[in-house]
Design a protein around this motif. Structure first.
Motif, PDB file in Angstrom:
ATOM      1  N   GLN A   1      -3.756  -9.491  -8.879  1.00  0.00           N
ATOM      2  CA  GLN A   1      -2.637  -9.425  -7.949  1.00  0.00           C
ATOM      3  C   GLN A   1      -1.467  -8.709  -8.603  1.00  0.00           C
ATOM      4  OE1 GLN A   1      -2.246  -9.291  -4.885  1.00  0.00           O
ATOM      5  NE2 GLN A   1      -2.105 -11.378  -4.161  1.00  0.00           N
ATOM      6  N   VAL A   2      -0.805  -7.856  -7.833  1.00  0.00           N
ATOM      7  CA  VAL A   2       0.338  -7.094  -8.329  1.00  0.00           C
ATOM      8  C   VAL A   2       1.622  -7.743  -7.842  1.00  0.00           C
ATOM      9  CG1 VAL A   2       1.525  -4.885  -8.238  1.00  0.00           C
ATOM     10  CG2 VAL A   2      -0.973  -4.951  -8.406  1.00  0.00           C
ATOM     11  N   GLN A   3       2.604  -7.777  -8.720  1.00  0.00           N
ATOM     12  CA  GLN A   3       3.899  -8.358  -8.373  1.00  0.00           C
ATOM     13  C   GLN A   3       5.016  -7.442  -8.844  1.00  0.00           C
ATOM     14  OE1 GLN A   3       4.584 -12.275 -10.032  1.00  0.00           O
ATOM     15  NE2 GLN A   3       5.830 -12.896  -8.295  1.00  0.00           N
ATOM     16  N   LEU A   4       6.020  -7.257  -7.983  1.00  0.00           N
ATOM     17  CA  LEU A   4       7.223  -6.519  -8.332  1.00  0.00           C
ATOM     18  C   LEU A   4       8.386  -7.495  -8.280  1.00  0.00           C
ATOM     19  CD1 LEU A   4       6.782  -3.261  -6.194  1.00  0.00           C
ATOM     20  CD2 LEU A   4       6.102  -3.656  -8.564  1.00  0.00           C
ATOM     21  N   VAL A   5       9.118  -7.589  -9.382  1.00  0.00           N
ATOM     22  CA  VAL A   5      10.229  -8.533  -9.455  1.00  0.00           C
ATOM     23  C   VAL A   5      11.518  -7.767  -9.722  1.00  0.00           C
ATOM     24  CG1 VAL A   5      11.191 -10.531 -10.635  1.00  0.00           C
ATOM     25  CG2 VAL A   5       8.722 -10.360 -10.297  1.00  0.00           C
ATOM     26  N   TRP A  36      13.268   3.082  -4.875  1.00  0.00           N
ATOM     27  CA  TRP A  36      14.175   2.077  -4.320  1.00  0.00           C
ATOM     28  C   TRP A  36      14.485   2.444  -2.876  1.00  0.00           C
ATOM     29  CZ3 TRP A  36      15.421  -2.362  -6.748  1.00  0.00           C
ATOM     30  CH2 TRP A  36      15.236  -2.431  -8.127  1.00  0.00           C
ATOM     31  N   TYR A  37      14.433   1.450  -2.015  1.00  0.00           N
ATOM     32  CA  TYR A  37      14.804   1.590  -0.620  1.00  0.00           C
ATOM     33  C   TYR A  37      15.854   0.511  -0.330  1.00  0.00           C
ATOM     34  CZ  TYR A  37      10.709   4.572   0.043  1.00  0.00           C
ATOM     35  OH  TYR A  37       9.801   5.594  -0.040  1.00  0.00           O
ATOM     36  N   ASN A  96       9.839  -0.320  -4.730  1.00  0.00           N
ATOM     37  CA  ASN A  96       8.590   0.162  -4.152  1.00  0.00           C
ATOM     38  C   ASN A  96       7.770   0.829  -5.255  1.00  0.00           C
ATOM     39  OD1 ASN A  96       7.203   2.832  -3.098  1.00  0.00           O
ATOM     40  ND2 ASN A  96       7.228   1.422  -1.364  1.00  0.00           N
ATOM     41  N   ALA A  97       6.477   0.521  -5.290  1.00  0.00           N
ATOM     42  CA  ALA A  97       5.625   1.099  -6.322  1.00  0.00           C
ATOM     43  C   ALA A  97       4.303   1.571  -5.736  1.00  0.00           C
ATOM     44  CB  ALA A  97       5.364   0.083  -7.429  1.00  0.00           C
ATOM     45  N   ASP A  98       3.948   2.789  -6.067  1.00  0.00           N
ATOM     46  CA  ASP A  98       2.649   3.369  -5.704  1.00  0.00           C
ATOM     47  C   ASP A  98       1.755   3.214  -6.933  1.00  0.00           C
ATOM     48  OD1 ASP A  98       1.631   6.644  -4.418  1.00  0.00           O
ATOM     49  OD2 ASP A  98       0.475   5.046  -5.342  1.00  0.00           O
ATOM     50  N   LEU A  99       0.799   2.296  -6.838  1.00  0.00           N
ATOM     51  CA  LEU A  99      -0.021   1.949  -7.992  1.00  0.00           C
ATOM     52  C   LEU A  99      -1.479   2.287  -7.753  1.00  0.00           C
ATOM     53  CD1 LEU A  99       1.345  -1.670  -8.629  1.00  0.00           C
ATOM     54  CD2 LEU A  99       2.178   0.469  -9.598  1.00  0.00           C
ATOM     55  N   THR A 100      -2.196   2.511  -8.835  1.00  0.00           N
ATOM     56  CA  THR A 100      -3.644   2.668  -8.778  1.00  0.00           C
ATOM     57  C   THR A 100      -4.280   1.407  -9.327  1.00  0.00           C
ATOM     58  OG1 THR A 100      -3.509   5.072  -9.033  1.00  0.00           O
ATOM     59  CG2 THR A 100      -5.627   4.029  -9.496  1.00  0.00           C
ATOM     60  N   VAL A 107       0.477   0.821  -2.047  1.00  0.00           N
ATOM     61  CA  VAL A 107       1.929   0.708  -2.156  1.00  0.00           C
ATOM     62  C   VAL A 107       2.310  -0.759  -2.104  1.00  0.00           C
ATOM     63  CG1 VAL A 107       4.128   1.242  -1.066  1.00  0.00           C
ATOM     64  CG2 VAL A 107       2.325   2.975  -1.155  1.00  0.00           C
ATOM     65  N   TYR A 108       3.185  -1.147  -3.008  1.00  0.00           N
ATOM     66  CA  TYR A 108       3.637  -2.535  -3.102  1.00  0.00           C
ATOM     67  C   TYR A 108       5.162  -2.580  -2.991  1.00  0.00           C
ATOM     68  CZ  TYR A 108      -1.057  -3.446  -4.805  1.00  0.00           C
ATOM     69  OH  TYR A 108      -2.430  -3.535  -4.905  1.00  0.00           O
ATOM     70  N   TRP A 109       5.645  -3.716  -2.501  1.00  0.00           N
ATOM     71  CA  TRP A 109       7.082  -3.920  -2.312  1.00  0.00           C
ATOM     72  C   TRP A 109       7.539  -5.173  -3.047  1.00  0.00           C
ATOM     73  CZ3 TRP A 109      10.204  -0.512   0.230  1.00  0.00           C
ATOM     74  CH2 TRP A 109       9.588   0.442   1.035  1.00  0.00           C
ATOM     75  N   GLY A 110       8.767  -5.112  -3.565  1.00  0.00           N
ATOM     76  CA  GLY A 110       9.386  -6.291  -4.111  1.00  0.00           C
ATOM     77  C   GLY A 110       9.984  -7.138  -3.000  1.00  0.00           C
ATOM     78  N   GLN A 111      10.571  -8.263  -3.399  1.00  0.00           N
ATOM     79  CA  GLN A 111      11.092  -9.205  -2.407  1.00  0.00           C
ATOM     80  C   GLN A 111      12.495  -8.834  -1.932  1.00  0.00           C
ATOM     81  OE1 GLN A 111      11.120  -9.702  -5.626  1.00  0.00           O
ATOM     82  NE2 GLN A 111      13.152 -10.526  -6.136  1.00  0.00           N
TER      83      GLN A 111
END
Length: 119
Positions: A1-5, A36-37, A96-100, A107-111
């Motif tokens: 699982q990927v997490q952005l903090v 960043w958005y 926002n992160a575009d990960l492999t 694409v993943y988003w933080g909270q």
């Protein structure tokens, strides 16, 4: 699982500065584009800045010359230095992160972290 903090949001007076950080953790092979958005109340989410894997940045016109995006690949972290803040910069800022990963690119988003510019 990927997490952005994300971290670093808060209340600042007009003309002040803040630095946002976002750290990616979990199982992934590489980080491609980081960004960043932001979303202000009653408005759609909009791009603030993105940074490619080679470090090339792209900025929204509204923040050019005031914001700077950077990344530390060793720490899987992206930063947003925000200077000369204006009231119209008030919004929730999302990383926002575009990960492999093992399933491919996603694409993943933080909270989100609140930035409020007010006197």
């Amino acid at each position: 699982q990927v997490q952005l903090v994300e971290s670093g949001g808060g209340l600042v007076q007009p003309g002040g500065s803040l630095r946002l950080s976002c750290a990616a953790s979990g199982r992934f092979f590489s980080i491609n584009v980081l960004g960043w958005y932001r979303q202000a109340p009653g408005k759609q989410r909009e791009l603030v800045a993105v940074i490619a894997g080679d470090g090339a940045p792209t900025y929204a016109d509204s923040v050019k010359g005031r914001f700077a995006i950077s990344r530390n690949n060793a720490k899987n972290t992206v930063y947003l230095q925000m200077n000369s803040l204006k009231s119209e910069d008030t919004a929730v800022y999302f990383c926002n992160a575009d990960l492999t990963t093992w399933v491919g690119r996603s694409v993943y988003w933080g909270q989100g972290t609140q930035v409020t510019v007010s006197s």
